[in-house]
Design a protein around this motif. Structure first.
Motif, PDB file in Angstrom:
ATOM      1  N   ARG A  61       0.816  -1.213   0.000  1.00  0.00           N
ATOM      2  CA  ARG A  61       0.000   0.000   0.000  1.00  0.00           C
ATOM      3  C   ARG A  61       0.856   1.273   0.000  1.00  0.00           C
ATOM      4  NH1 ARG A  61      -4.991   0.634   4.184  1.00  0.00           N
ATOM      5  NH2 ARG A  61      -5.496   2.838   3.885  1.00  0.00           N
ATOM      6  N   LEU A  62       1.883   1.272   0.855  1.00  0.00           N
ATOM      7  CA  LEU A  62       2.736   2.459   0.940  1.00  0.00           C
ATOM      8  C   LEU A  62       3.566   2.638  -0.336  1.00  0.00           C
ATOM      9  CD1 LEU A  62       4.041   2.239   4.629  1.00  0.00           C
ATOM     10  CD2 LEU A  62       2.153   3.614   3.720  1.00  0.00           C
ATOM     11  N   GLY A  63       4.064   1.520  -0.850  1.00  0.00           N
ATOM     12  CA  GLY A  63       4.907   1.577  -2.044  1.00  0.00           C
ATOM     13  C   GLY A  63       4.127   2.141  -3.230  1.00  0.00           C
ATOM     14  N   ALA A  64       2.882   1.680  -3.380  1.00  0.00           N
ATOM     15  CA  ALA A  64       2.056   2.132  -4.510  1.00  0.00           C
ATOM     16  C   ALA A  64       1.767   3.620  -4.378  1.00  0.00           C
ATOM     17  CB  ALA A  64       0.755   1.343  -4.554  1.00  0.00           C
ATOM     18  N   MET A  65       1.437   4.035  -3.153  1.00  0.00           N
ATOM     19  CA  MET A  65       1.137   5.448  -2.930  1.00  0.00           C
ATOM     20  C   MET A  65       2.386   6.297  -3.216  1.00  0.00           C
ATOM     21  SD  MET A  65      -0.480   7.404   0.360  1.00  0.00           S
ATOM     22  CE  MET A  65       0.611   6.809   1.640  1.00  0.00           C
ATOM     23  N   HIS A  66       3.518   5.788  -2.775  1.00  0.00           N
ATOM     24  CA  HIS A  66       4.776   6.495  -2.947  1.00  0.00           C
ATOM     25  C   HIS A  66       5.078   6.735  -4.427  1.00  0.00           C
ATOM     26  CE1 HIS A  66       9.228   6.985  -2.797  1.00  0.00           C
ATOM     27  NE2 HIS A  66       8.895   7.713  -1.742  1.00  0.00           N
ATOM     28  N   ARG A  67       4.923   5.680  -5.227  1.00  0.00           N
ATOM     29  CA  ARG A  67       5.199   5.816  -6.670  1.00  0.00           C
ATOM     30  C   ARG A  67       4.219   6.798  -7.302  1.00  0.00           C
ATOM     31  NH1 ARG A  67       6.274   0.485  -5.690  1.00  0.00           N
ATOM     32  NH2 ARG A  67       4.174  -0.200  -6.221  1.00  0.00           N
ATOM     33  N   SER A  68       2.973   6.701  -6.864  1.00  0.00           N
ATOM     34  CA  SER A  68       1.944   7.542  -7.447  1.00  0.00           C
ATOM     35  C   SER A  68       2.188   9.035  -7.139  1.00  0.00           C
ATOM     36  CB  SER A  68       0.600   7.032  -6.928  1.00  0.00           C
ATOM     37  OG  SER A  68      -0.364   7.990  -7.041  1.00  0.00           O
ATOM     38  N   ILE A  69       2.674   9.332  -5.932  1.00  0.00           N
ATOM     39  CA  ILE A  69       2.964  10.731  -5.583  1.00  0.00           C
ATOM     40  C   ILE A  69       4.131  11.267  -6.422  1.00  0.00           C
ATOM     41  CG2 ILE A  69       3.847  12.243  -3.764  1.00  0.00           C
ATOM     42  CD1 ILE A  69       2.353  10.460  -1.766  1.00  0.00           C
ATOM     43  N   GLN A  70       5.189  10.441  -6.532  1.00  0.00           N
ATOM     44  CA  GLN A  70       6.350  10.909  -7.296  1.00  0.00           C
ATOM     45  C   GLN A  70       5.944  11.230  -8.726  1.00  0.00           C
ATOM     46  OE1 GLN A  70      10.023  10.090  -5.064  1.00  0.00           O
ATOM     47  NE2 GLN A  70       9.973   8.355  -6.450  1.00  0.00           N
ATOM     48  N   LYS A  71       5.066  10.383  -9.261  1.00  0.00           N
ATOM     49  CA  LYS A  71       4.637  10.572 -10.646  1.00  0.00           C
ATOM     50  C   LYS A  71       3.796  11.848 -10.772  1.00  0.00           C
ATOM     51  CE  LYS A  71       2.288   8.255 -14.492  1.00  0.00           C
ATOM     52  NZ  LYS A  71       1.667   9.507 -14.862  1.00  0.00           N
ATOM     53  N   LYS A  72       2.887  12.020  -9.837  1.00  0.00           N
ATOM     54  CA  LYS A  72       2.009  13.216  -9.871  1.00  0.00           C
ATOM     55  C   LYS A  72       2.815  14.499  -9.760  1.00  0.00           C
ATOM     56  CE  LYS A  72      -2.739  13.277  -9.208  1.00  0.00           C
ATOM     57  NZ  LYS A  72      -3.725  12.629  -8.353  1.00  0.00           N
ATOM     58  N   ILE A  73       3.811  14.497  -8.895  1.00  0.00           N
ATOM     59  CA  ILE A  73       4.643  15.692  -8.737  1.00  0.00           C
ATOM     60  C   ILE A  73       5.343  15.989 -10.053  1.00  0.00           C
ATOM     61  CG2 ILE A  73       6.753  16.565  -7.647  1.00  0.00           C
ATOM     62  CD1 ILE A  73       5.807  15.314  -5.036  1.00  0.00           C
ATOM     63  N   ASN A  74       5.872  14.923 -10.634  1.00  0.00           N
ATOM     64  CA  ASN A  74       6.548  15.065 -11.909  1.00  0.00           C
ATOM     65  C   ASN A  74       5.607  15.604 -12.996  1.00  0.00           C
ATOM     66  OD1 ASN A  74       8.652  14.873 -13.646  1.00  0.00           O
ATOM     67  ND2 ASN A  74       9.268  12.843 -12.904  1.00  0.00           N
ATOM     68  N   ASP A  75       4.412  15.015 -13.078  1.00  0.00           N
ATOM     69  CA  ASP A  75       3.441  15.414 -14.106  1.00  0.00           C
ATOM     70  C   ASP A  75       2.943  16.839 -13.886  1.00  0.00           C
ATOM     71  OD1 ASP A  75       3.698  12.915 -15.086  1.00  0.00           O
ATOM     72  OD2 ASP A  75       1.751  12.168 -14.379  1.00  0.00           O
ATOM     73  N   ASN A  76       2.597  17.166 -12.631  1.00  0.00           N
ATOM     74  CA  ASN A  76       1.919  18.444 -12.366  1.00  0.00           C
ATOM     75  C   ASN A  76       2.875  19.617 -12.228  1.00  0.00           C
ATOM     76  OD1 ASN A  76      -0.164  16.683 -12.217  1.00  0.00           O
ATOM     77  ND2 ASN A  76      -0.884  17.288 -10.189  1.00  0.00           N
ATOM     78  N   ILE A  77       4.071  19.361 -11.725  1.00  0.00           N
ATOM     79  CA  ILE A  77       4.969  20.475 -11.410  1.00  0.00           C
ATOM     80  C   ILE A  77       6.149  20.524 -12.373  1.00  0.00           C
ATOM     81  CG2 ILE A  77       6.349  21.543  -9.576  1.00  0.00           C
ATOM     82  CD1 ILE A  77       4.562  20.090  -7.555  1.00  0.00           C
ATOM     83  N   GLY A  78       6.463  19.369 -12.948  1.00  0.00           N
ATOM     84  CA  GLY A  78       7.565  19.355 -13.902  1.00  0.00           C
ATOM     85  C   GLY A  78       8.923  19.227 -13.242  1.00  0.00           C
ATOM     86  N   LEU A  79       8.933  18.761 -11.994  1.00  0.00           N
ATOM     87  CA  LEU A  79      10.197  18.532 -11.304  1.00  0.00           C
ATOM     88  C   LEU A  79      10.177  17.130 -10.693  1.00  0.00           C
ATOM     89  CD1 LEU A  79      10.613  21.877  -9.316  1.00  0.00           C
ATOM     90  CD2 LEU A  79      12.202  21.033 -11.050  1.00  0.00           C
TER      91      LEU A  79
END
Ligand code: ADP
Ligand code: K
Length: 445
Positions: free
Chosen positions: A398-416
């Motif tokens: 559960r934590l691992g999936a959430m972790h990957r999903s946050i990193q991806k969202k930050i990358n997609d939404n903020i560009g960093l």
């Protein structure tokens, strides 16, 4: 409303009042404070040039550095024996930014806070638990005097000692609480930890300010404390809290600025040019009625927008949420970044708390941002976590999936790309006033 006549004054009448007050304030400062006389002379503007509020753009800005250069009393416009109170901003290092008040200034301070408290839902006769820090910081005494002015019974408990806060709430039946949003969250977490039902408390209203917060914090505080939570904004250089306040029946539509006393502008953060209503820029204030230490076009560094809400109960202008501070704006590998952008991503994950911090580092030549975020307390209980590190997170479904999903969202939404670290609830250090520093920048300048 506390002062219905002034709070619903027609806009043209308001402009007239502001024009008279501005002309008076400028003439007053020109005569009494050498700093302003020199500044106006340099800019080639005299008191005679300021006839209407629309002339305000002719005036030069005042910045925090000007206060520091005139430390401690250089900007006072009255002799010392007319000063009845001295406050300072909390500035954790170095000398505080000093501000002074006459008796009349304290009266106005109390008046705008009383207005604010009524807008927040408070009424005479209610009990106000004041968990803002008492001291040099304007929050404690500011709210104290304003609540007394309104006719509330004030419990001057100040910040901290969460168990005692809860005991007083239970035993006294406090109707309202004022503090920082992060401290309200701390109290809510403690209630949850001790399985105290917020509905068992009499508490109805929370007045939160002194730091930026979001709708998701509001939802957590309202649920966790069983209250209606509204925003109070202000800064010591202009007065203190109570420069603006959100109405409890108009939540989410911005905070009314008491513009008969504090004239706001939004200007471009680079050029200083005035921006139209609705656009984001730096908030600038001119005091219209202060005597001890008025300020002309004070550059707050806070980024927000202004607008008139036709559907609102009052005629005063509203300001949006503070999006960040212009001096807080990070530039990471060329990308402009406000911590609120990361916050917006984190808010999408209910397994996380609202407690996060950005660590900005310099790795070789590259700036790196690491996101430290505490897990939701319920989740950590559910998973029976006692400690957390990157390995544990990576190997946990559960934590691992959430972790990957946050990193991806930050990358997609903020560009960093940012490294994300999950922490146990409470792991990020809070400052004395209960504030959580959103950004820790360790880059070598
Ligand atoms: P201190 O620095 O001691 O906290 P100040 O009065 O100088 O006290 O702090 C004022 C600043 O606090 C504002 O310029 C703004 O950045 C922040 N602030 C105050 N109230 C709010 C609020 N409701 N929302 C967001 N930021 C706020
Ligand atoms: K503050």
């Amino acid at each position: 409303m506390y002062q219905p006549e002034i709070e619903t004054l027609a806009i043209d009448k308001m402009r007239q009042l502001q024009s008279e007050r501005l002309a008076e304030q400028v003439a007053y400062l020109y005569k009494r404070v050498p700093f302003y006389k020199n500044k106006l002379d340099e800019a080639g503007v005299g008191p005679a040039d300021i006839r209407s509020i629309h002339d305000i753009h002719k005036l030069p800005f005042t910045k925090k550095g000007d206060l520091r250069d005139n430390y401690p009393f250089g900007l006072f416009a009255v002799p010392q024996n007319e000063i009845s109170r001295i406050h300072g901003s909390s500035g954790t290092t170095g000398k505080p930014t000093v501000v002074g008040y006459t008796k009349g200034d304290i009266d106005i301070f109390s008046e705008v806070i009383a207005r604010s408290l009524v807008a927040a839902g408070c009424r005479p006769g209610m009990i106000m638990q004041n968990a803002y820090g008492y001291g040099l910081f304007t929050g404690g005494l500011g709210l104290h005097y304003g609540a007394e002015r309104l006719g509330m019974a004030v419990v001057p408990v100040s910040g901290g000692m969460t168990e005692r806060q809860i005991m007083l709430m239970q035993d006294f039946g406090s109707d309202a609480l004022c503090c920082t949003p992060s401290y309200a969250m701390t109290i809510a977490e403690e209630l949850r930890r001790r399985d105290i039902d917020p509905q068992s408390l009499k508490l109805k209203f929370a007045i939160l300010g002194a730091e930026p917060w979001t709708e998701s914090v509001r939802a957590d505080v309202e649920r966790g404390l069983g209250v209606t939570a509204t925003n109070i904004y202000g800064l010591s250089e202009v007065m203190g809290p109570g420069v603006s306040q959100e109405d409890h029946e108009e939540k989410g539509t911005g905070s009314y600025i008491w513009e008969d006393h504090f004239y706001p502008e939004i200007v471009d953060r680079v050029t200083g040019e005035p921006l139209p209503y609705g656009e984001n820029g730096v908030l600038v204030f001119t005091t219209l009625t202060k005597k001890a230490m008025p300020v002309l076009r004070y550059w707050t560094n806070d980024i927000t927008s202004l607008y008139y809400d036709k559907a609102g109960k009052r005629t005063h202008v509203k300001m949006g949420q503070i999006l960040g501070r212009s001096d807080d704006m990070l530039i990471i590998r060329g990308v402009n970044l406000f911590h609120t952008q990361v916050e917006a991503v984190l808010e999408g994950f209910t397994d996380l708390s609202n407690n996060y911090q950005l660590l900005v580092k310099n790795e070789g030549t590259m700036d790196e941002v690491e996101v430290m975020v505490e897990l939701d307390i319920e989740l950590s209980k559910l998973l029976e976590l006692v400690a957390l590190d990157n390995e544990i997170v990576k190997n946990h479904d559960r934590l691992g999936a959430m972790h990957r999903s946050i990193q991806k969202k930050i990358n997609d939404n903020i560009g960093l790309t940012m490294k994300v670290h999950f922490l146990m609830p409470g792991a990020i250090p809070r400052s004395e006033g209960g504030k959580l520093n959103r950004i820790v920048d360790t880059r070598k300048k």
